[in-house]
Motif scaffolding. Sequence first.
Motif, PDB file in Angstrom:
ATOM      1  N   GLU A  64       0.669   6.801   6.523  1.00  0.00           N
ATOM      2  CA  GLU A  64      -0.041   6.921   5.248  1.00  0.00           C
ATOM      3  C   GLU A  64       0.750   6.256   4.116  1.00  0.00           C
ATOM      4  N   MET A  65       2.042   6.539   4.063  1.00  0.00           N
ATOM      5  CA  MET A  65       2.879   5.952   3.025  1.00  0.00           C
ATOM      6  C   MET A  65       3.020   4.435   3.216  1.00  0.00           C
ATOM      7  N   ALA A  66       3.156   4.004   4.465  1.00  0.00           N
ATOM      8  CA  ALA A  66       3.296   2.574   4.759  1.00  0.00           C
ATOM      9  C   ALA A  66       2.040   1.809   4.366  1.00  0.00           C
ATOM     10  N   LEU A  67       0.868   2.385   4.613  1.00  0.00           N
ATOM     11  CA  LEU A  67      -0.385   1.715   4.245  1.00  0.00           C
ATOM     12  C   LEU A  67      -0.508   1.596   2.732  1.00  0.00           C
ATOM     13  N   GLU A  68      -0.123   2.640   2.013  1.00  0.00           N
ATOM     14  CA  GLU A  68      -0.153   2.585   0.546  1.00  0.00           C
ATOM     15  C   GLU A  68       0.815   1.520   0.025  1.00  0.00           C
ATOM     16  N   LYS A  69       2.012   1.477   0.583  1.00  0.00           N
ATOM     17  CA  LYS A  69       3.017   0.503   0.144  1.00  0.00           C
ATOM     18  C   LYS A  69       2.573  -0.918   0.500  1.00  0.00           C
ATOM     19  N   ALA A  70       2.000  -1.099   1.677  1.00  0.00           N
ATOM     20  CA  ALA A  70       1.499  -2.425   2.064  1.00  0.00           C
ATOM     21  C   ALA A  70       0.394  -2.872   1.107  1.00  0.00           C
ATOM     22  N   PHE A  71      -0.453  -1.943   0.696  1.00  0.00           N
ATOM     23  CA  PHE A  71      -1.511  -2.241  -0.264  1.00  0.00           C
ATOM     24  C   PHE A  71      -0.906  -2.666  -1.607  1.00  0.00           C
ATOM     25  N   GLU A  72       0.120  -1.936  -2.065  1.00  0.00           N
ATOM     26  CA  GLU A  72       0.800  -2.283  -3.325  1.00  0.00           C
ATOM     27  C   GLU A  72       1.411  -3.681  -3.247  1.00  0.00           C
ATOM     28  N   ILE A  73       2.066  -3.977  -2.135  1.00  0.00           N
ATOM     29  CA  ILE A  73       2.674  -5.300  -1.950  1.00  0.00           C
ATOM     30  C   ILE A  73       1.589  -6.371  -1.969  1.00  0.00           C
ATOM     31  N   ARG A  74       0.517  -6.132  -1.228  1.00  0.00           N
ATOM     32  CA  ARG A  74      -0.591  -7.092  -1.152  1.00  0.00           C
ATOM     33  C   ARG A  74      -1.171  -7.360  -2.540  1.00  0.00           C
ATOM     34  N   GLU A  75      -1.396  -6.310  -3.305  1.00  0.00           N
ATOM     35  CA  GLU A  75      -1.963  -6.469  -4.655  1.00  0.00           C
ATOM     36  C   GLU A  75      -1.003  -7.240  -5.560  1.00  0.00           C
ATOM     37  N   ALA A  76       0.294  -6.942  -5.475  1.00  0.00           N
ATOM     38  CA  ALA A  76       1.283  -7.642  -6.296  1.00  0.00           C
ATOM     39  C   ALA A  76       1.354  -9.125  -5.928  1.00  0.00           C
ATOM     40  N   ILE A  77       1.268  -9.423  -4.641  1.00  0.00           N
ATOM     41  CA  ILE A  77       1.311 -10.820  -4.191  1.00  0.00           C
ATOM     42  C   ILE A  77       0.055 -11.557  -4.655  1.00  0.00           C
ATOM     43  N   PHE A  78      -1.108 -10.912  -4.555  1.00  0.00           N
ATOM     44  CA  PHE A  78      -2.355 -11.522  -5.041  1.00  0.00           C
ATOM     45  C   PHE A  78      -2.297 -11.761  -6.550  1.00  0.00           C
ATOM     46  N   ALA A  79      -1.657 -10.865  -7.292  1.00  0.00           N
ATOM     47  CA  ALA A  79      -1.548 -11.024  -8.750  1.00  0.00           C
ATOM     48  C   ALA A  79      -0.597 -12.167  -9.106  1.00  0.00           C
TER      49      ALA A  79
END
Length: 148
Positions: A64-79
């Motif tokens: 659960e924590m890894a999926l949230e962190k992966a999502f945060e990383i993905r969003e930051a990279i897209f930004a």
Amino acid sequence: MEKERKPKNIFVQGPISPEKIANSIANHASKTDIGGHSIFLGQIRADQKQEGKVIAIDYTAYEEMALEKAFEIREAIFAKYPLTCMHIYHSLGEIKVGEICLFVFTSSKHRKAAMQACDESVERIKAELPIWGKEILDTEGNVWKVNT
């Protein structure tokens, strides 16, 4: 209206197959605004340790924590980068030497953005995701892996 992005399941049970990688690449042929892709494939090495030779790594995660962190990383990279697409897959379970355990795939109109985004994503995944690897040795011992 911009579509809301939600965390995607990045986990694959067992190794990431060559077919999954090939299909992911093939699925992008219809996206004609892409000019460059960058792909990182993490493969299990047969490292020689003091206790024995690595024959596999058994990956576990606080999912659960890894999926949230992966999502945060993905969003930051897209930004940060003008990407068209980004895909992350990480193995769980026992992955043998020579098998693929991490697949990061970025796409953009231009190669430089795809390459830089892929590189930064891999570095952040290795540093920030709560994923642990227990190295399985040929001597029937185990050693917890330290990411470098």
